[in-house]
Scaffold this active site. Structure first.
Site, short mmCIF file in Angstrom:
data_model
loop_
_atom_site.label_atom_id
_atom_site.label_comp_id
_atom_site.label_asym_id
_atom_site.label_seq_id
_atom_site.Cartn_x
_atom_site.Cartn_y
_atom_site.Cartn_z
N SER A 30 34.63 44.97 35.37
CA SER A 30 34.17 46.28 35.83
C SER A 30 35.06 46.74 36.98
O SER A 30 36.21 46.31 37.10
CB SER A 30 32.70 46.21 36.24
OG SER A 30 32.18 47.51 36.48
N ASN A 31 34.56 47.61 37.83
CA ASN A 31 35.30 48.06 39.00
C ASN A 31 34.32 48.36 40.13
O ASN A 31 33.10 48.22 39.96
CB ASN A 31 36.16 49.28 38.67
CG ASN A 31 35.34 50.42 38.11
OD1 ASN A 31 34.51 51.01 38.80
ND2 ASN A 31 35.56 50.74 36.84
#
Length: 304
Positions: A30-31
Protein backbone atom coordinates in the site's frame (compact mmCIF):
# COMPACT_ATOMS: atom_id res chain seq x y z
CA UNK A 1 -33.17 36.31 -3.71
CA UNK A 2 -30.44 33.91 -2.60
CA UNK A 3 -27.50 33.19 -4.88
CA UNK A 4 -27.48 29.61 -6.10
CA UNK A 5 -24.50 27.57 -4.93
CA UNK A 6 -22.11 26.80 -7.80
CA UNK A 7 -22.41 23.01 -7.58
CA UNK A 8 -26.09 22.86 -6.61
CA UNK A 9 -27.69 19.77 -8.10
CA UNK A 10 -24.39 18.54 -9.57
CA UNK A 11 -23.20 14.98 -8.94
CA UNK A 12 -19.53 14.90 -7.93
CA UNK A 13 -17.54 11.66 -7.63
CA UNK A 14 -14.32 11.86 -5.61
CA UNK A 15 -11.84 9.09 -4.80
CA UNK A 16 -9.71 9.24 -1.66
CA UNK A 17 -7.15 7.35 0.39
CA UNK A 18 -4.83 4.46 -0.50
CA UNK A 19 -5.66 1.09 -1.98
CA UNK A 20 -4.28 -2.25 -0.77
CA UNK A 21 -3.05 -5.12 -2.93
CA UNK A 22 -2.88 -8.38 -0.99
CA UNK A 23 -0.12 -11.00 -1.10
CA UNK A 24 -2.15 -13.35 1.08
CA UNK A 25 -4.95 -13.00 3.63
CA UNK A 26 -2.94 -10.75 5.98
CA UNK A 27 -0.07 -9.15 4.01
CA UNK A 28 -0.47 -6.37 1.45
CA UNK A 29 1.35 -3.54 -0.32
CA UNK A 30 0.00 0.00 0.00
CA UNK A 31 1.18 3.57 0.59
CA UNK A 32 1.07 6.29 3.24
CA UNK A 33 -1.97 8.20 1.95
CA UNK A 34 -4.23 9.28 4.82
CA UNK A 35 -7.15 10.21 2.55
CA UNK A 36 -7.36 13.67 4.10
CA UNK A 37 -7.07 15.51 0.76
CA UNK A 38 -9.91 13.56 -0.83
CA UNK A 39 -12.11 13.89 2.26
CA UNK A 40 -11.42 17.65 2.35
CA UNK A 41 -12.42 17.92 -1.32
CA UNK A 42 -15.63 16.02 -0.59
CA UNK A 43 -16.38 18.39 2.29
CA UNK A 44 -15.85 21.43 0.08
CA UNK A 45 -17.87 20.00 -2.82
CA UNK A 46 -20.73 19.39 -0.41
CA UNK A 47 -20.44 22.95 0.97
CA UNK A 48 -20.74 24.24 -2.60
CA UNK A 49 -24.03 22.37 -3.03
CA UNK A 50 -22.81 19.21 -4.77
CA UNK A 51 -24.28 15.73 -4.48
CA UNK A 52 -21.07 13.99 -3.44
CA UNK A 53 -20.13 10.33 -3.78
CA UNK A 54 -16.84 9.61 -1.99
CA UNK A 55 -15.17 6.34 -3.02
CA UNK A 56 -12.70 5.75 -0.21
CA UNK A 57 -9.87 3.34 0.34
CA UNK A 58 -9.14 2.10 3.89
CA UNK A 59 -8.72 5.19 6.10
CA UNK A 60 -9.76 6.26 9.61
CA UNK A 61 -11.62 9.44 8.67
CA UNK A 62 -15.22 10.54 9.02
CA UNK A 63 -16.87 12.09 5.97
CA UNK A 64 -18.92 15.29 6.19
CA UNK A 65 -22.66 15.05 6.68
CA UNK A 66 -24.51 14.53 3.41
CA UNK A 67 -21.59 12.84 1.63
CA UNK A 68 -22.28 9.31 0.41
CA UNK A 69 -19.28 7.10 1.24
CA UNK A 70 -18.47 3.91 -0.67
CA UNK A 71 -15.67 1.96 1.01
CA UNK A 72 -13.28 -0.11 -1.11
CA UNK A 73 -9.95 -1.88 -0.67
CA UNK A 74 -8.19 -2.67 -3.94
CA UNK A 75 -7.66 -0.67 -7.14
CA UNK A 76 -10.11 -2.97 -8.93
CA UNK A 77 -12.69 -2.40 -6.17
CA UNK A 78 -12.25 1.37 -6.58
CA UNK A 79 -12.71 1.23 -10.35
CA UNK A 80 -15.87 -0.88 -10.04
CA UNK A 81 -17.35 1.52 -7.46
CA UNK A 82 -16.60 4.61 -9.59
CA UNK A 83 -18.01 2.93 -12.69
CA UNK A 84 -21.18 2.00 -10.79
CA UNK A 85 -21.84 5.63 -9.77
CA UNK A 86 -20.67 7.26 -13.00
CA UNK A 87 -24.14 7.65 -14.49
CA UNK A 88 -25.27 11.32 -14.59
CA UNK A 89 -22.08 12.53 -12.88
CA UNK A 90 -20.96 16.07 -13.66
CA UNK A 91 -17.45 15.92 -12.19
CA UNK A 92 -14.90 13.24 -11.33
CA UNK A 93 -11.94 14.07 -9.06
CA UNK A 94 -9.40 11.27 -8.65
CA UNK A 95 -7.59 12.14 -5.42
CA UNK A 96 -6.87 8.58 -4.28
CA UNK A 97 -3.31 7.22 -4.14
CA UNK A 98 -4.05 4.05 -6.08
CA UNK A 99 -1.45 1.29 -6.01
CA UNK A 100 0.17 0.92 -9.43
CA UNK A 101 1.00 -2.78 -9.03
CA UNK A 102 -0.62 -5.90 -7.63
CA UNK A 103 0.85 -9.38 -7.04
CA UNK A 104 0.38 -11.76 -9.96
CA UNK A 105 -0.63 -14.49 -7.52
CA UNK A 106 -2.56 -13.88 -4.31
CA UNK A 107 -2.77 -16.73 -1.83
CA UNK A 108 -6.14 -17.59 -0.27
CA UNK A 109 -4.55 -18.27 3.13
CA UNK A 110 -1.61 -16.91 5.13
CA UNK A 111 1.74 -17.89 3.68
CA UNK A 112 3.88 -19.65 6.26
CA UNK A 113 7.28 -18.09 6.86
CA UNK A 114 9.03 -21.28 5.84
CA UNK A 115 7.10 -21.32 2.54
CA UNK A 116 7.47 -17.63 1.70
CA UNK A 117 9.18 -16.82 -1.57
CA UNK A 118 11.28 -13.67 -1.44
CA UNK A 119 10.92 -13.17 -5.17
CA UNK A 120 7.55 -11.62 -6.00
CA UNK A 121 6.03 -10.98 -9.41
CA UNK A 122 3.66 -8.08 -10.01
CA UNK A 123 1.31 -6.86 -12.71
CA UNK A 124 -0.17 -3.39 -13.28
CA UNK A 125 -3.42 -2.48 -11.56
CA UNK A 126 -6.22 -0.80 -13.47
CA UNK A 127 -5.49 2.90 -14.06
CA UNK A 128 -8.75 4.16 -12.54
CA UNK A 129 -8.46 7.74 -13.80
CA UNK A 130 -7.31 6.93 -17.33
CA UNK A 131 -9.90 4.18 -17.75
CA UNK A 132 -12.76 6.37 -16.52
CA UNK A 133 -11.66 9.24 -18.79
CA UNK A 134 -11.68 6.90 -21.81
CA UNK A 135 -15.27 5.78 -21.20
CA UNK A 136 -18.02 7.30 -23.33
CA UNK A 137 -20.11 7.95 -20.22
CA UNK A 138 -17.46 10.41 -18.98
CA UNK A 139 -17.33 12.44 -22.21
CA UNK A 140 -19.17 15.47 -20.85
CA UNK A 141 -17.80 15.26 -17.30
CA UNK A 142 -15.25 17.60 -15.79
CA UNK A 143 -12.26 15.42 -14.93
CA UNK A 144 -9.48 16.22 -12.46
CA UNK A 145 -6.55 14.11 -11.33
CA UNK A 146 -3.52 14.19 -9.03
CA UNK A 147 0.12 13.63 -9.87
CA UNK A 148 2.62 12.60 -7.19
CA UNK A 149 6.14 13.65 -8.24
CA UNK A 150 9.64 13.86 -6.74
CA UNK A 151 9.77 17.60 -7.54
CA UNK A 152 6.97 20.12 -7.96
CA UNK A 153 7.54 20.68 -11.67
CA UNK A 154 5.04 20.99 -14.52
CA UNK A 155 6.41 18.72 -17.28
CA UNK A 156 5.22 15.29 -16.05
CA UNK A 157 1.83 16.51 -14.72
CA UNK A 158 1.20 18.22 -18.08
CA UNK A 159 2.01 14.98 -19.89
CA UNK A 160 -0.49 13.13 -17.70
CA UNK A 161 -3.11 15.86 -18.17
CA UNK A 162 -2.89 15.46 -21.96
CA UNK A 163 -2.53 11.67 -22.12
CA UNK A 164 -5.46 11.07 -19.77
CA UNK A 165 -7.56 13.86 -21.34
CA UNK A 166 -8.06 15.74 -18.08
CA UNK A 167 -9.44 19.21 -17.51
CA UNK A 168 -7.33 19.77 -14.36
CA UNK A 169 -4.38 18.18 -12.62
CA UNK A 170 -2.94 18.88 -9.17
CA UNK A 171 0.74 18.02 -8.73
CA UNK A 172 2.26 17.35 -5.32
CA UNK A 173 5.18 15.52 -3.73
CA UNK A 174 5.55 12.59 -1.32
CA UNK A 175 5.87 15.04 1.60
CA UNK A 176 2.10 15.59 1.30
CA UNK A 177 1.32 11.96 2.13
CA UNK A 178 -0.08 11.35 5.61
CA UNK A 179 0.26 15.06 6.42
CA UNK A 180 -2.28 17.68 7.44
CA UNK A 181 -0.56 20.22 5.20
CA UNK A 182 0.56 20.26 1.59
CA UNK A 183 1.85 22.24 -1.38
CA UNK A 184 0.46 21.92 -4.90
CA UNK A 185 0.98 23.03 -8.47
CA UNK A 186 -2.44 23.43 -10.09
CA UNK A 187 -2.71 23.15 -13.88
CA UNK A 188 -5.58 23.16 -16.38
CA UNK A 189 -5.86 22.21 -20.04
CA UNK A 190 -6.02 25.86 -21.19
CA UNK A 191 -2.53 26.50 -19.78
CA UNK A 192 -3.46 28.25 -16.53
CA UNK A 193 -1.36 27.32 -13.53
CA UNK A 194 -1.10 28.27 -9.89
CA UNK A 195 1.32 27.27 -7.15
CA UNK A 196 0.03 26.99 -3.56
CA UNK A 197 2.53 26.45 -0.74
CA UNK A 198 2.11 24.88 2.70
CA UNK A 199 -1.59 25.09 3.49
CA UNK A 200 -3.91 22.80 5.40
CA UNK A 201 -5.68 20.18 3.30
CA UNK A 202 -9.02 21.88 4.02
CA UNK A 203 -7.66 25.21 2.75
CA UNK A 204 -6.14 23.45 -0.26
CA UNK A 205 -9.52 21.93 -1.12
CA UNK A 206 -11.01 25.44 -1.19
CA UNK A 207 -8.17 26.67 -3.40
CA UNK A 208 -8.65 23.77 -5.80
CA UNK A 209 -12.34 24.42 -6.24
CA UNK A 210 -11.69 28.14 -6.64
CA UNK A 211 -9.19 27.26 -9.39
CA UNK A 212 -11.68 24.99 -11.16
CA UNK A 213 -14.68 27.29 -10.73
CA UNK A 214 -12.75 30.29 -12.02
CA UNK A 215 -12.00 28.35 -15.19
CA UNK A 216 -15.61 27.27 -15.60
CA UNK A 217 -17.16 30.71 -14.98
CA UNK A 218 -20.68 29.51 -14.39
CA UNK A 219 -22.84 31.44 -11.95
CA UNK A 220 -26.35 32.75 -11.50
CA UNK A 221 -26.51 36.13 -9.78
CA UNK A 222 -29.28 38.54 -8.91
CA UNK A 223 -28.47 42.11 -10.05
CA UNK A 224 -30.10 45.46 -10.82
CA UNK A 225 -30.17 45.56 -14.63
CA UNK A 226 -29.79 48.81 -16.57
CA UNK A 227 -31.33 47.58 -19.81
CA UNK A 228 -34.64 46.27 -21.07
CA UNK A 229 -34.88 42.57 -21.50
CA UNK A 230 -34.52 39.95 -22.36
CA UNK A 231 -31.37 41.19 -24.16
CA UNK A 232 -28.03 39.51 -24.83
CA UNK A 233 -24.95 41.66 -24.42
CA UNK A 234 -22.13 39.86 -26.19
CA UNK A 235 -18.40 39.71 -25.51
CA UNK A 236 -18.41 42.04 -22.54
CA UNK A 237 -15.27 41.87 -20.44
CA UNK A 238 -15.78 41.47 -16.71
CA UNK A 239 -13.49 40.99 -13.75
CA UNK A 240 -14.40 38.52 -11.04
CA UNK A 241 -13.12 36.82 -7.95
CA UNK A 242 -14.25 33.60 -6.29
CA UNK A 243 -14.83 33.49 -2.55
CA UNK A 244 -14.03 30.50 -0.33
CA UNK A 245 -17.71 29.58 -0.56
CA UNK A 246 -17.48 29.52 -4.36
CA UNK A 247 -19.55 32.62 -5.01
CA UNK A 248 -18.60 35.09 -7.73
CA UNK A 249 -17.90 38.77 -7.13
CA UNK A 250 -18.45 40.50 -10.47
CA UNK A 251 -17.29 43.86 -11.78
CA UNK A 252 -17.11 45.41 -15.25
CA UNK A 253 -13.79 45.99 -17.00
CA UNK A 254 -14.06 49.60 -15.85
CA UNK A 255 -14.18 48.44 -12.25
CA UNK A 256 -17.84 49.29 -11.53
CA UNK A 257 -19.36 46.55 -9.37
CA UNK A 258 -22.55 44.78 -10.40
CA UNK A 259 -24.31 44.42 -7.06
CA UNK A 260 -27.26 42.21 -6.16
CA UNK A 261 -30.58 43.92 -6.72
CA UNK A 262 -34.24 43.03 -6.83
CA UNK A 263 -36.31 41.80 -9.74
CA UNK A 264 -33.66 40.78 -12.27
CA UNK A 265 -31.13 38.06 -12.95
CA UNK A 266 -27.88 37.70 -14.79
CA UNK A 267 -26.57 34.46 -16.26
CA UNK A 268 -22.84 34.20 -16.89
CA UNK A 269 -21.13 31.59 -18.97
CA UNK A 270 -18.00 31.65 -21.07
CA UNK A 271 -14.30 31.01 -21.40
CA UNK A 272 -10.96 32.67 -20.62
CA UNK A 273 -10.25 35.71 -22.75
CA UNK A 274 -6.87 35.14 -24.50
CA UNK A 275 -4.36 37.90 -24.06
CA UNK A 276 -5.92 39.33 -20.93
CA UNK A 277 -5.12 38.88 -17.26
CA UNK A 278 -6.11 35.65 -15.52
CA UNK A 279 -9.11 37.29 -13.88
CA UNK A 280 -10.53 38.71 -17.13
CA UNK A 281 -13.04 36.62 -19.03
CA UNK A 282 -15.07 37.06 -22.21
CA UNK A 283 -18.68 36.11 -21.47
CA UNK A 284 -22.26 36.44 -22.64
CA UNK A 285 -24.67 38.28 -20.34
CA UNK A 286 -28.42 37.81 -20.29
CA UNK A 287 -30.20 40.81 -18.75
CA UNK A 288 -33.84 41.06 -17.80
CA UNK A 289 -35.54 44.20 -16.59
CA UNK A 290 -39.15 45.29 -16.08
CA UNK A 291 -38.33 48.80 -17.31
CA UNK A 292 -38.46 49.48 -21.09
CA UNK A 293 -37.16 53.06 -20.80
CA UNK A 294 -33.53 51.96 -20.78
CA UNK A 295 -33.88 49.93 -23.98
CA UNK A 296 -31.63 52.29 -25.95
CA UNK A 297 -28.76 51.56 -23.58
CA UNK A 298 -28.63 47.88 -24.49
CA UNK A 299 -26.80 46.20 -27.38
CA UNK A 300 -28.64 43.53 -29.32
CA UNK A 301 -26.70 40.66 -30.90
CA UNK A 302 -26.23 40.76 -34.65
CA UNK A 303 -28.33 37.63 -35.07
CA UNK A 304 -31.35 39.27 -33.42
Amino acid sequence: MAIKKPLAGKKIIITAGPTREYLDTVRFISNESSGLMGYSLARQARALGGKVVLVSGPVSLQASEGVKVVKVTTAQDMFKAVKKHLNNAHMFISAAAVCDFTPKNTKSKKIKKRDFSYSLKFKPTVDVLKTVCSMSSSKNMIKAGFSLEDKLEASEPLRKLKSKKLDYIFANTASNLNSEYGSFLMLDKSGSRRRVKSKSKRSLAKEMFKFMLKSLVIAVLCIRSVCAGPVFVQDEIVEFAVSDEGYFSIGTSGGDPLRPGDGSKKLLFGHPNPGSSKTMYKICLLYTSPSPRDRTRSRMPSSA
